[in-house]
Design a protein around this motif. Structure first.
Motif: not given
Length: 254
Positions: A9-10, A13-14, A16-17
């Protein structure tokens, strides 16, 4: 198992960001001191970049269709982007459009592969030019003003996939998703949900009663989400290419 899920998940998210992180970090490098001249340089170079990018983008749509076996009859480009001049070299160009540009007359010969490449080819510029240029700005040994100019030139090309969520990338998503539906509903043509303008498509679907609005909504939503994933994947491909290019460059120096 839980720890692996958290790591996954991290990582997601990384990634995606990453586009936003690259934009803000590079902008911070360019505007260490916010001066009117620096801001003006970014805006002016971004306008110039967009002016050059639009006709090249549209011509790459046409090229994508032609090289994969399709035919191009009409490519609309707004006059402000030099359509009159380009028409002397490309007879299929039409001066004037409701959009900045649009490939409105083409024949894929019924090939979804040709259709998909027609949509995708312009975004190779994002992968091989826009994102690498954006990421290189922080390492340039040049003045702050020069970095601002390069940032303005890179940004429209690097972030064009995100500006096309409801256009080309929706259409690419719809090409993939709509192929799944006819297996269950042979009477429904897959091009019912295909369009390079999602908002016009929604207007058309709202007055059509050929199939249920629930099915329309499901296909459109899945197509939009798929297209968004493809847009992020395009940017990530540019980031990976930039990293590979940087490593090769360092090896040559060594």
């Amino acid at each position: 198992m839980v720890e692996n899920s958290r790591r996954a998940l991290k990582t997601l998210l990384r990634w995606l960001a990453l586009p936003l992180h690259d934009f803000l970090s590079t902008l911070g490098v360019c505007l260490i001191e916010v001066r009117p001249l620096s801001v003006f340089a970014i805006l002016l170079s971004a306008v110039l970049s967009w002016w050059l990018y639009v006709p090249i983008h549209e011509l790459l749509h046409a090229l994508g269709c032609i090289i994969t076996g399709g035919k191009v009859y009409r490519l609309e480009i707004a006059g402000i982007y030099g359509a009159s001049l380009l028409r002397n070299f490309f007879p299929f160009i039409s001066v004037g459009s409701d959009y900045s540009g649009r490939l409105s007359g083409f024949d894929t010969g019924g090939s979804d592969f040709t259709f998909f490449i027609t949509d995708l080819l312009p975004y190779f510029l994002t992968v091989f030019l826009g994102v690498p240029l954006l990421k290189s700005i922080s390492f340039l040994k040049s003045s702050s003003l020069s970095k601002c100019i390069f940032f303005g030139l890179a940004a429209p090309v690097a972030y064009s996939p995100f500006m096309s969520f409801f256009g080309d990338y929706y259409e690419m998503g719809s090409i993939l998703i709509s192929r799944l539906v006819p297996h269950r509903m042979p009477a429904v043509p897959p091009d019912r949900w295909r369009s390079d303008d999602l908002f016009r498509l929604l207007d058309r679907l709202s007055i059509s009663h050929t199939v249920s609005h629930t099915l329309d909504a499901a296909v459109v939503l899945c197509s939009l989400l798929t297209g968004m994933m493809l847009a992020f994947a395009t940017y990530w491909a540019g980031a990976l290419w930039s990293r590979m290019f940087s490593k090769c460059k360092k090896k040559r120096v060594l």
